[in-house]
Design an enzyme around this catalytic site. Structure first.
Site, PDB file in Angstrom:
ATOM      1  N   SER A  34       0.815  -1.217   0.000  1.00 37.95           N
ATOM      2  CA  SER A  34       0.000   0.000   0.000  1.00 37.95           C
ATOM      3  C   SER A  34       0.851   1.270   0.000  1.00 37.95           C
ATOM      4  CB  SER A  34      -0.913   0.018   1.226  1.00 37.95           C
ATOM      5  OG  SER A  34      -1.775  -1.103   1.205  1.00 37.95           O
ATOM      6  N   GLU A  55       4.783  -0.631  14.671  1.00 37.84           N
ATOM      7  CA  GLU A  55       5.275   0.665  14.189  1.00 37.84           C
ATOM      8  C   GLU A  55       6.283   1.294  15.143  1.00 37.84           C
ATOM      9  OE1 GLU A  55       2.027  -0.110  14.416  1.00 37.84           O
ATOM     10  OE2 GLU A  55       1.415  -0.299  12.315  1.00 37.84           O
ATOM     11  N   PHE A  80      -0.949   5.586  11.469  1.00 41.21           N
ATOM     12  CA  PHE A  80      -0.305   4.541  12.282  1.00 41.21           C
ATOM     13  C   PHE A  80       1.104   4.950  12.710  1.00 41.21           C
ATOM     14  CE2 PHE A  80      -3.037   1.590   9.524  1.00 41.21           C
ATOM     15  CZ  PHE A  80      -4.139   1.796  10.338  1.00 41.21           C
ATOM     16  N   HIS A 105      -1.622   7.439   2.714  1.00 46.96           N
ATOM     17  CA  HIS A 105      -3.053   7.364   3.025  1.00 46.96           C
ATOM     18  C   HIS A 105      -3.496   8.552   3.878  1.00 46.96           C
ATOM     19  CE1 HIS A 105      -2.311   3.580   1.213  1.00 46.96           C
ATOM     20  NE2 HIS A 105      -3.571   3.217   1.284  1.00 46.96           N
ATOM     21  N   ASP A 113     -12.180   2.803   3.613  1.00 48.22           N
ATOM     22  CA  ASP A 113     -11.718   2.192   4.867  1.00 48.22           C
ATOM     23  C   ASP A 113     -12.132   2.992   6.104  1.00 48.22           C
ATOM     24  OD1 ASP A 113     -10.680  -0.164   4.031  1.00 48.22           O
ATOM     25  OD2 ASP A 113      -8.604   0.542   3.902  1.00 48.22           O
ATOM     26  N   GLN A 117      -8.291   4.538   9.521  1.00 50.04           N
ATOM     27  CA  GLN A 117      -7.143   4.406   8.628  1.00 50.04           C
ATOM     28  C   GLN A 117      -6.709   5.758   8.044  1.00 50.04           C
ATOM     29  OE1 GLN A 117      -6.482   0.805   8.434  1.00 50.04           O
ATOM     30  NE2 GLN A 117      -8.088   1.088   9.963  1.00 50.04           N
ATOM     31  N   ARG A 163      -3.303   8.326  -1.069  1.00 46.00           N
ATOM     32  CA  ARG A 163      -3.696   7.043  -1.643  1.00 46.00           C
ATOM     33  C   ARG A 163      -4.286   7.264  -3.026  1.00 46.00           C
ATOM     34  NH1 ARG A 163      -8.620   4.177  -2.231  1.00 46.00           N
ATOM     35  NH2 ARG A 163      -8.308   1.920  -2.351  1.00 46.00           N
TER      36      ARG A 163
END
Lengths: 309, 274
Positions: A34, A55, A80, A105, A113, A117, A163
């Site tokens: 991704s 992470e 994240f 993203h 999503d 996210q 994204r």
């Protein structure tokens, strides 16, 4: 006009840079398909470290690699990686470890999503850290040059990528200069200062506004920190009014950065547009940009509200 | 392959370092005596014998790297390194004062010679893994040592790190647990139990060695054993006493983060033969 997701531009240029500089190493936390770091991973498996869904450890390992003289790019979704804030604060920023943090993203632009996210507070988080450079490119060529800048400069840095596909706003002769805003459309009534995914929508909005008799300039702020104080004051004085547009919470992001400049200088009025102290939700990218008025029509309506008041 | 060392010299280094810790904390009127005293023999074994390093050339390319993940124990490291001429011993008395290189927790930018800035617990082992990976990329240029605390082991990032080092077969990495059994709010076993510790690290894929953390000979043998292990990192469970060396501090939680006053320091220094 060509469109591409800036995460894809990142993956491609990282692959190219990997061939030129063997100190570049790449870490990902189970999202390499991704974030597009997989392109590098496939070509240079010896310099790619799959860290799993961990992470915080990825950030710390990146710090050690950086302090040992490597050039680590650590990759995950914006929410994240910046969510492990204290590890970035101490192991990267305070340590002055030249870790290149890649958050893909960005914002509601990720679509279906949904909120968990979506990186919507990451710019605010990263901007608040001493020693951290914060970049958000708007198109393919800018992303390639921004990532190259990160590779070539041994400082902690954060880049925020989309994204979704974005349209090119810069020409083929474009040169990225860190910390320098870019005028995309000249204007005399108001200046739209945009960053990241919404920039091309802002350019389209300026075209629509022109037809309605409003001369809106568009300035692309690709470096959120250090913010281009000079350009912000210049355009604020020129048009008297600035509106910031971003796919991020208006608290902490570009809106806040510009507000800080204009509050100190008094150079012009400011409206901030983006996610107004709100979380995101599921939906297609197009439907979300429509609902949150980040597409061209939405930006037009926000600008017209300012003029109608 | 065991190299000779002078155990009396190392014991004296430990004793002198403890004296310096007490003097520093008394001068600063704050700091963490318990964990600074429990780790001394580990640091002495590493800096006094095991590690490849050079106080005259702190940026030596292939020096072994040391990360003190339990950053509050930094007075112990300041003292050991001062006794190895990294910096003047008298400078240590500026601990925790404005503009001092000797911050309350490690700052690698202010104090070149330190390999990591730590203090927010749980982060140092990950940094050590980064160093170990870099060493592997550079053809096993150096070894990496990291001291963690037991209270610190309650941090999730420690276990993310514990998972990852065996994956990368980091046989150039040694993690040493200063198992002094105390933390701010009480005994580790009451605050958040960690046992069975050795079983956990074994299960995560580490080579585990248990030692008396105040026996320098035993520590050195463990480090030599670690160097002989191939394909996996080593975890040394060093059984220690919080406040070791000062009778009225030993084993008492109250001395985790409180500095001795003048009278207490005098008594401690007397016990240490200062």
């Amino acid at each position: 006009m060509a469109t591409t997701a800036t995460r894809k531009s990142f993956g491609q240029v990282l692959l190219e840079l990997g061939g030129k500089d063997e100190n570049i190493v790449v870490l990902d936390a189970d999202l390499s398909k991704s974030t597009m770091s997989k392109m590098f991973a496939d070509k240079y498996p010896g310099r790619f470290f799959e860290m799993g869904i961990s992470e915080a450890n990825m950030i710390g390992v990146g710090s050690g690699l950086a302090l040992a003289g490597k050039k680590p790019f650590i990759c995950s979704f914006a929410c994240f990686v910046t969510g492990r804030y204290d590890t970035i604060r101490i192991s990267v920023a305070y340590s002055e470890a030249p870790v290149r943090i890649v958050g893909t993203h960005a914002g509601i632009g990720i679509g279906e999503d949904g909120n968990s996210q979506m990186g919507l507070e990451d710019l605010g988080l990263m901007r608040g850290l001493p020693h951290m450079t914060v970049i958000q490119p708007a198109d393919d060529i800018e992303t390639r040059q921004a990532v190259t800048w990160m590779a070539e400069n041994d400082v902690p840095s954060y880049i925020r990528l989309t994204r979704q596909n974005v349209k090119d706003v810069n020409g083929p002769d474009y040169t990225f200069k860190i910390g320098k805003a870019v005028e995309l459309v000249p204007g005399s009534d108001i200046t739209i200062m945009a960053t990241g995914g919404p920039v091309y929508h802002a350019v389209d909005a300026a075209g629509l506004l022109k037809k309605q008799g409003i001369s809106a300039g568009v300035v692309n702020i690709h470096t959120i920190k250090p913010i281009d104080v000079e350009a912000i004051n210049k355009y604020a004085k020129l048009t008297g009014h600035v509106i910031t547009v971003e796919d991020h919470n208006t608290i902490g992001g570009l809106g806040s950065a510009v507000a800080e400049v204009l509050a100190e200088s008094g150079a012009g009025k400011l409206n901030r547009h983006g996610l107004k102290d709100a979380f995101g939700e599921s939906g297609t990218y197009q439907d979300l940009y429509k609902k949150y008025r980040l597409d061209a029509e939405g930006i037009v309506s926000v600008v017209k509200e300012i003029f109608d008041k | 392959m065991a190299q000779c060392y002078d155990i009396e010299y190392l014991r004296e280094l430990a004793r002198q370092s403890r004296i310096d810790v007490i003097k520093m904390l008394e001068a600063a009127k704050s700091g963490h005596p318990g964990g600074s005293l429990s780790e001394i023999e580990i640091l002495v074994a590493l800096y006094g014998h095991v590690m490849k390093h050079d106080n005259d050339n702190i940026n030596m390319k292939d020096r072994d790297r040391f990360v003190l993940s339990k950053g509050h124990g930094i007075p112990g490291l300041y003292a050991v390194m001062a006794n190895l001429d990294y910096w003047p011993r008298e400078d240590l008395l500026s601990l925790r004062t404005v503009n001092s290189r000797f911050q309350g927790h490690p700052d690698r930018v202010r104090l070149p010679g330190l390999e990591a800035s730590t203090g927010s617990l749980g982060q140092g082992l990950s940094i050590a893994i980064g160093y170990a990976l870099a060493s592997k990329l550079d053809n096993d240029a150096y070894r990496v040592y990291c001291v963690i605390g037991d209270g610190e082991s309650q941090e999730g990032q420690i276990w993310e790190a514990a998972l990852s080092a065996p994956k990368f077969k980091l046989d150039n990495l040694v993690c040493i647990l200063d198992y002094n059994k105390g933390q701010i709010d009480g005994f580790v076993k009451d605050v958040m139990p960690l046992e069975p510790i050795a079983d956990k690290w074994k299960a995560f894929g580490w080579h585990v060695i248990k030692v008396d953390g105040h026996d320098i000979d035993e520590l050195i043998r463990a480090f030599e054993e670690a160097a002989s292990i191939k394909g996996k990192p080593t975890f040394i469970l060093a059984d220690t006493v919080k406040g070791k060396g000062v009778s009225f501090m030993e084993g008492l939680i109250d001395w985790h983060g409180v500095a001795p006053n003048k009278e207490e320091a005098e008594q401690a220094l007397k016990e240490l033969g200062a």
